[in-house]
Design a protein around this motif. Structure first.
Motif, PDB file in Angstrom:
ATOM      1  N   ALA A 405      10.100 -99.847  24.139  1.00 17.06           N
ATOM      2  CA  ALA A 405       9.016-100.038  23.425  1.00 17.06           C
ATOM      3  C   ALA A 405       8.468-101.337  23.147  1.00 17.06           C
ATOM      4  O   ALA A 405       7.375-101.699  23.154  1.00 17.06           O
ATOM      5  N   MET A 406       9.438-102.417  23.252  1.00 15.23           N
ATOM      6  CA  MET A 406       8.873-103.733  23.086  1.00 15.23           C
ATOM      7  C   MET A 406       8.275-104.219  24.236  1.00 15.23           C
ATOM      8  O   MET A 406       7.309-104.756  24.431  1.00 15.23           O
ATOM      9  N   ARG A 407       8.564-103.700  25.759  1.00 11.78           N
ATOM     10  CA  ARG A 407       8.060-104.069  26.767  1.00 11.78           C
ATOM     11  C   ARG A 407       6.747-103.521  27.016  1.00 11.78           C
ATOM     12  O   ARG A 407       5.962-104.073  27.533  1.00 11.78           O
ATOM     13  N   ARG A 408       6.461-102.236  26.288  1.00 13.00           N
ATOM     14  CA  ARG A 408       5.475-101.656  26.327  1.00 13.00           C
ATOM     15  C   ARG A 408       4.123-102.392  25.495  1.00 13.00           C
ATOM     16  O   ARG A 408       2.998-102.466  25.896  1.00 13.00           O
ATOM     17  N   ARG A 613      12.082-111.753  23.986  1.00 12.73           N
ATOM     18  CA  ARG A 613      13.426-112.375  23.673  1.00 12.73           C
ATOM     19  C   ARG A 613      14.246-111.419  23.087  1.00 12.73           C
ATOM     20  O   ARG A 613      15.468-110.961  23.386  1.00 12.73           O
ATOM     21  N   GLU A 614      13.489-110.500  22.154  1.00 15.56           N
ATOM     22  CA  GLU A 614      14.225-109.498  21.587  1.00 15.56           C
ATOM     23  C   GLU A 614      14.717-108.266  22.403  1.00 15.56           C
ATOM     24  O   GLU A 614      15.487-107.599  22.484  1.00 15.56           O
ATOM     25  N   ALA A 615      13.840-108.084  23.483  1.00 19.86           N
ATOM     26  CA  ALA A 615      13.968-106.910  24.473  1.00 19.86           C
ATOM     27  C   ALA A 615      15.076-107.538  25.477  1.00 19.86           C
ATOM     28  O   ALA A 615      16.049-106.678  25.730  1.00 19.86           O
ATOM     29  N   LYS A 616      15.079-108.704  25.658  1.00 23.66           N
ATOM     30  CA  LYS A 616      16.429-109.139  26.477  1.00 23.66           C
ATOM     31  C   LYS A 616      17.466-109.035  25.682  1.00 23.66           C
ATOM     32  O   LYS A 616      18.679-108.820  26.190  1.00 23.66           O
ATOM     33  N   ALA A 617      17.462-109.360  24.519  1.00 24.47           N
ATOM     34  CA  ALA A 617      18.745-109.341  23.633  1.00 24.47           C
ATOM     35  C   ALA A 617      19.257-107.840  23.577  1.00 24.47           C
ATOM     36  O   ALA A 617      20.431-107.521  23.703  1.00 24.47           O
TER      37      ALA A 617
END
Length: 955
Positions: A405-408, A613-617
């Protein structure tokens, strides 16, 4: 007739055999007294005298050069280390023994001294082998012990419930300890004082002083100095076993054995970023008191048991990465054998306490494990690869959806930003090439393939960390997980960081990128499974911002539809020319935009960066270095462990001396591991429970009942208390394999609670123990216990021992009040980098997450921590069943002079002063209670108080 045979690393022997047959003729006609033409060769009369006179000096008894022994039938027929068997009955031309006696090579001719044997003796040996090498049973002058006739391979003596004690029995452990002491005229020491016991228990179960471990810092060690009542002691034990710190403490013992680390090892030693889920799994398993048989099954086949991360156990060892392996097939086969060997070794020593890996090249020299047994064990894990795996746990699936969802949203932000940038070819230049990220937008077009060609770089061969292609959906259509395939003009594979497969794996950074093989003209291509409509390409050299070389500064982007015709849709011509020193400028520029539009663009960029950053985490919860599973390789017996000398196929099978489990070679990969795990975890497996209870005992007393915890075989140390070991093992199984139950039994014993002080056998070191067996005989000597049992193997006192590095560091942080209790997650840095060849500079002044417990540190394989590494921390190169306990000046110097220690000492002073009034005596007492878990004695108080009054606590 000529004969040639390859024996691994041995030279190829060639010999003219007609001369040998002439010798046989000579023996029969010229020397008829030796062996008559009609009589068979007799081993005792004709052959053994030759062996005794010429071979026994090197090949008998404990002298077994090349592993060959000729004084015992079974050993002689098995052969040596470099080949085997040496004697092939009925086939002298295939018997290495004959070749060694007849070779022209002086380096291999036997015997090495005195020249070759007489032709008549060689002919006699050859004829004996040709006749079948008849070696009668019972004629050997030496009888070899059966390696399978060993205490650890026999069934456990007790059932766990049928052992009876006399009335008044408190703890079965004390029965066994007292009985053994009585045999040597010894008794247990008196109980330790309450403050010592409380501290011993807390450090033993949690690795922290009691004030931190149970959050009871204000309560005195004891209320009135009186001994613990059984109920109070039991309550304290229960509170510590329930503490989350318990799992952190005992997980460290386990991670030592399985050699856990956060890097891959070997020369490059690159980071293994997703190893940490296994570490956290072990901590949680100990805290939850996961039954040990379940714990075993999860670590070998957790993917079938809803415990995905547990299979990180299989791949904890070092491994050669693709770029470190030669490109030739022989190098690949050897590397694969090495990786499988690490898994088999890990399973053997961890769960069974056996050095199974010793049988890789030849039959085990001491234990009943043949080379065939070893490769049978290998067949169970022949489908395991060292790799990250997407987890299927509920937590991982939820994290994956959140990251998606973050990457979308990131993709949607890109679309909005791109709307502020002119289309390619419009002549406007609002952006420059950036090492971090570049956006190329063009009119929507259908595409089957996209090609990115690098025409020039700022330095060296080009590198791309990810090539992304988008359409109106906002989804990255180039991902491998969507079925997209990649191709390239060429590439340079380096360790595990540069490989074409990383071009579209959805992960950024130099550590997972593609590198071309030429500065000009290198290209990469993405092919879609369908023919979507695309309108932009996003690419970067290193979106983590660490590297700025190898950046494509001139490039061309082409697309091809189903017709296969290529056409250019974007290039570098509408970007500013590359200028050295401008690498940090953003790929998207707000120059030329209206103020409101520029502010909007800035806000979008900031939100985009935060979401990335949050998606990577979230990826940490999605991926784990827990092995990938595929169709198993065919496993063959390898002569001398050489992959280039394969012999017959071997099915999945356990060592024949330990069990009868043999699987059909058609058994699926997962079912193989499940079957192996079930066999190890069987209650009647004689090794599994013994090995684990011994590890638990060692964690409390410093040494196991078996002092070689990773070797329960013939070469290991016999148990000091075999009956106690068997009773503990039986009780372990009876309890449902509860590790916490075993802790409780041990720490509730009087043996555990005795003093560690030394003294005379008849006075201060002795009480009259309540022996729960027939009365011990009176003391028959006046020797001190240390003279009877200097190593304290009989446990006449509690063993004193030094704390491990982790407990020292954690305790320093605990008493200073700066210990960060955060659990799990990404490890903090002990060094200025997380992997690499060399040059690891220590973080001398940790802060933030660097103040967490040491088990949460990023563990760099084979790189000792600067201060606490001197305290015998394993380097994760090999499994460590028991740490060394050295005492060196470096240890004291490190602690006295390190910035870390000085900073924590200052914090300790601040804590004491803030938690007490202004009275010097109160501050001294509080400092003693925090640091030593006891009040100072009157002498200590009188000695320390004037110094503190004059110079302060920080002196």
């Amino acid at each position: 007739m000529r004969f040639s045979r390859n024996f691994g690393e041995m030279a190829v022997f060639e010999r003219a055999w007609p001369g040998l047959w002439s010798a046989l003729f000579f023996v029969g006609l010229v020397c008829p007294a030796a062996v008559s033409q009609g009589a068979s060769v007799d081993f005792v009369r004709d052959i053994r005298p030759i062996f005794e006179a010429n071979c026994y000096d090197c090949h008998s008894g404990d002298t077994r050069k090349s592993g060959l022994r000729l004084d015992v039938k079974s050993a002689a027929l098995r052969g040596g280390d470099n080949h085997g068997p040496d004697i092939v009955p009925g086939k002298p031309e295939e018997s290495p023994l004959v070749q060694f006696l007849t070779t022209d090579n002086p380096d291999h001719l036997m015997p090495p001294k005195g020249g070759p044997l007489p032709a008549a003796e060689i002919a006699l040996i050859t004829r004996w082998i040709a006749e079948g090498a008849v070696w009668p049973d019972g004629v050997d002058r030496v009888t070899l012990e059966d390696p399978a006739d060993h205490w650890s391979f026999k069934e456990i003596e007790f059932s766990g419930s049928d052992f009876r004690f006399s009335e008044g029995e408190k703890n079965p452990i004390d029965h066994f300890i007292d009985a053994k002491l009585a045999e040597h005229g010894l008794r247990r020491s008196p109980p330790a004082d309450p403050a010592t016991l409380r501290r011993r228990l807390s450090l033993g179960l949690t690795g922290l002083p009691p004030e931190t471990a149970i959050g009871d810092r204000d309560r005195p060690p004891t209320d009135d100095g009186s001994p613990f009542t059984e109920s109070d002691w039991s309550a304290l034990v229960d509170s510590l076993l329930a503490s989350p710190h318990y799992g952190e403490r005992w997980a460290q013992h386990w991670l030592d054995v399985v050699r856990y680390a956060d890097t891959h090892g070997f020369e490059v030693n690159t980071e293994r970023p997703y190893a940490l889920p296994y570490r956290d799994y072990v901590i949680d398993a100990f805290n939850a008191d996961t039954p040990y048989d379940r714990f075993i099954r999860e670590q070998i086949a957790g993917d079938a048991l809803d415990a995905d991360t547990a299979t990180g156990f299989l791949v904890t060892a070092s491994v050669l990465l693709p770029g470190q392996i030669g490109r030739d097939e022989a190098s690949k086969r050897l590397a694969r054998q090495d990786s499988l060997d690490e898994i088999v070794t890990n399973i053997g020593q961890t769960f069974l306490g056996l050095s199974v890996g010793c049988a890789r090249c030849h039959d085990h020299k001491f234990d009943p494990v043949s080379a065939r047994d070893y490769y049978g064990m290998q067949a169970f894990v022949a489908g395991v690869e060292y790799a990250d795996r997407e987890l299927r746990t509920p937590t991982a699936l939820a994290a994956k959806e959140e990251a998606a969802a973050m990457r979308r949203e990131v993709a949607e932000i890109d679309r909005r930003l791109l709307g502020m940038v002119p289309l390619a070819g419009s002549g406007a230049t609002r952006a420059m090439v950036s090492a971090r990220q570049n956006l190329d937008r063009f009119p929507p077009t259908k595409a089957k393939r996209v090609r990115f060609t690098i025409l020039a770089t700022n330095r060296l061969e080009p590198c791309l960390d990810e090539l992304e292609v988008f359409g109106e959906s906002g989804e990255n259509l180039a991902l491998a997980s969507r079925g997209a395939k990649t191709a390239a003009s060429g590439e340079k594979v380096v360790a595990d960081r540069h490989d074409l497969k990383y071009l579209n794996d959805g992960r950024y950074g130099n550590a997972r990128s593609w590198m071309g093989d030429s500065e000009r003209g290198s290209w990469v291509e993405v092919e879609f499974p369908d023919e979507p409509v695309i309108d932009r390409v996003v690419w970067g050299r290193d979106r983590e911002g660490k590297f700025k070389d190898r950046l494509a500064i001139d490039y061309r982007i082409e697309v091809a539809g189903a017709d296969g015709v290529w056409r250019t849709v974007a290039d570098a011509s509408d970007r500013r020319p590359y200028e050295e020193g401008t690498e940090d400028k953003a790929a998207f520029s707000t120059e030329g935009l209206a103020a409101a539009e520029a502010a909007e663009a800035k806000a979008l960029r900031e939100r985009r960066d935060r979401l990335e950053r949050e998606a990577k985490a979230k990826d940490v919860a999605i991926l784990a270095f827990a092995g990938q599973f595929r169709e198993p390789d065919e496993i063959r017996l390898l002569r001398r462990g050489d992959p280039e000398q394969p012999q017959e196929p071997v099915p999945p099978m356990v060592p024949t001396a330990l069990g009868e489990l043999v699987l059909d070679p058609a058994t699926t990969e997962q079912q193989r591991r499940l079957a192996l795990a079930d066999w190890i975890a069987r209650p009647d497996n004689p090794l599994t429970a013994r090995v684990m209870v011994n590890r638990i005992w060692q964690g409390h007393f410093g040494s196991g009942l078996v002092a070689s915890p990773n070797d329960f075989g013939n070469n290991g140390v016999p148990p000091s208390h075999p009956e106690l070991l068997d009773w503990l093992a039986a009780e372990f199984v009876r309890s449902g394999w509860s590790v916490k139950h075993m802790h409780r039994i041990i720490v509730m014993s009087e043996t555990y609670r005795q003093s560690s002080r030394t003294g005379g056998n008849g006075d201060q070191n002795s009480t009259t123990p309540k022996l729960h067996h027939p009365k011990a005989p009176p003391l028959h000597h006046s020797l001190a216990p240390s003279e009877v049992d200097a190593d304290n193997r009989l446990l006449w006192r509690f063993p004193s021992r030094r704390l491990e590095a982790e407990a020292i560091r954690d305790s320093i942080l605990a008493v200073s009040g700066r210990l960060d209790p955060k659990r799990h997650g990404r490890g903090f840095d002990l060094f200025d980098k997380r992997g690499g060849l060399s040059g690891f500079n220590p973080v001398e002044s940790p802060s933030g997450e660097g103040l967490r417990r040491m088990i949460y540190a990023h563990k760099v394989r084979r790189e000792p921590e600067a201060v606490f590494g001197a305290f015998d921390c394993p380097d994760a190169g090999q499994g460590v069943g028991q740490r060394r306990e050295s005492t060196t000046p470096i240890q004291a110097l490190n602690l006295f002079n390190s910035r870390f220690t000085l900073e924590q000492a200052a914090a300790f002073v601040e804590r004491v002063e803030s938690e007490t009034g202004g009275k010097v005596e109160d501050r001294v007492r509080h400092a003693y209670r925090l640091a030593l878990s006891r009040d100072p004695s009157c002498e200590e108080l009188d000695e320390v108080s004037p110094v503190v009054a004059e110079y302060g606590l920080a002196v």
